[in-house]
Design a protein around this motif. Structure first.
Motif, PDB file in Angstrom:
ATOM      1  N   ARG A   3       0.823  -1.199   0.000  1.00 17.83           N
ATOM      2  CA  ARG A   3       0.000   0.000   0.000  1.00 17.83           C
ATOM      3  C   ARG A   3       0.861   1.256   0.000  1.00 17.83           C
ATOM      4  O   ARG A   3       1.755   1.406   0.823  1.00 17.83           O
ATOM      5  N   TYR A   5       0.822   4.823   0.983  1.00 14.54           N
ATOM      6  CA  TYR A   5       0.016   5.682   1.853  1.00 14.54           C
ATOM      7  C   TYR A   5      -0.064   7.127   1.364  1.00 14.54           C
ATOM      8  O   TYR A   5      -0.870   7.898   1.858  1.00 14.54           O
ATOM      9  N   ASP A  10      -4.357   6.487   5.324  1.00 16.92           N
ATOM     10  CA  ASP A  10      -5.017   5.635   6.309  1.00 16.92           C
ATOM     11  C   ASP A  10      -6.208   6.376   6.917  1.00 16.92           C
ATOM     12  O   ASP A  10      -6.159   6.828   8.062  1.00 16.92           O
ATOM     13  N   ASN A  15      -8.922   3.930   2.755  1.00 18.33           N
ATOM     14  CA  ASN A  15      -9.180   2.512   3.004  1.00 18.33           C
ATOM     15  C   ASN A  15     -10.133   1.916   1.968  1.00 18.33           C
ATOM     16  O   ASN A  15      -9.921   0.798   1.490  1.00 18.33           O
ATOM     17  N   TRP A  18      -8.261   1.683  -1.366  1.00 17.37           N
ATOM     18  CA  TRP A  18      -7.278   0.607  -1.294  1.00 17.37           C
ATOM     19  C   TRP A  18      -7.974  -0.750  -1.408  1.00 17.37           C
ATOM     20  O   TRP A  18      -7.509  -1.643  -2.116  1.00 17.37           O
ATOM     21  N   GLN A  19      -9.114  -0.909  -0.730  1.00 14.17           N
ATOM     22  CA  GLN A  19      -9.853  -2.170  -0.799  1.00 14.17           C
ATOM     23  C   GLN A  19     -10.343  -2.436  -2.218  1.00 14.17           C
ATOM     24  O   GLN A  19     -10.279  -3.565  -2.710  1.00 14.17           O
TER      25      GLN A  19
END
Length: 136
Positions: A3, A5, A10, A15, A18-19
């Motif tokens: 990942r 960032y 975060d 999130n 990213w998912q």
């Protein structure tokens, strides 16, 4: 995959994005992202809807039968990039406040392609609703 960032911070938005990426969604392709604003009073929702239409936004307006709230959904066709989503969230939050509403999050269909599937079954999708900061 590791990942980044910088690209996927975060927080709730990072999130979810990213998912989506981990699930195989191509984030370089434009998606129709739905942003929602909730209102307690129909009159305020109507006023906000007119404002958004004058801003050339594609919207829908309906009354949620369970909550009794009036919901405006704004449909924005864009690549799901973190910074752009954050900017639009700030704009919609400001607009919601001007009309006594509450910004209620975003969501979109994520498209995952599998070369092994037949052509008719290529699009597998899930709802990445971010209203509560969790994937549904």
């Amino acid at each position: 995959m590791t990942r980044d960032y910088q690209q996927f911070p975060d927080d709730d938005n990072g999130n979810v994005l990213w998912q989506m990426l981990e699930d195989g969604d191509d984030l370089s392709v434009a998606h129709e992202i739905e942003y929602s604003i909730a209102f307690q009073h129909e009159e305020k929702a109507d006023q906000c809807a007119i404002y958004l239409l004058k801003e050339e936004q594609k919207i829908s307006l309906f009354e949620d039968e369970e909550s009794g709230e009036w919901i405006i959904t704004i449909y924005v066709y864009m690549e799901p990039e973190y910074a752009d989503i954050v900017d639009l969230e700030e704009w919609f939050t400001k607009i919601a406040g001007q009309f006594s509403g509450e910004y209620d999050g975003w969501g979109c269909m994520a498209y995952v392609y599998d070369d092994d599937l037949e052509e008719d079954d290529e699009d597998a999708a899930f709802d990445a609703e971010n209203a509560d900061g969790k994937l549904n």
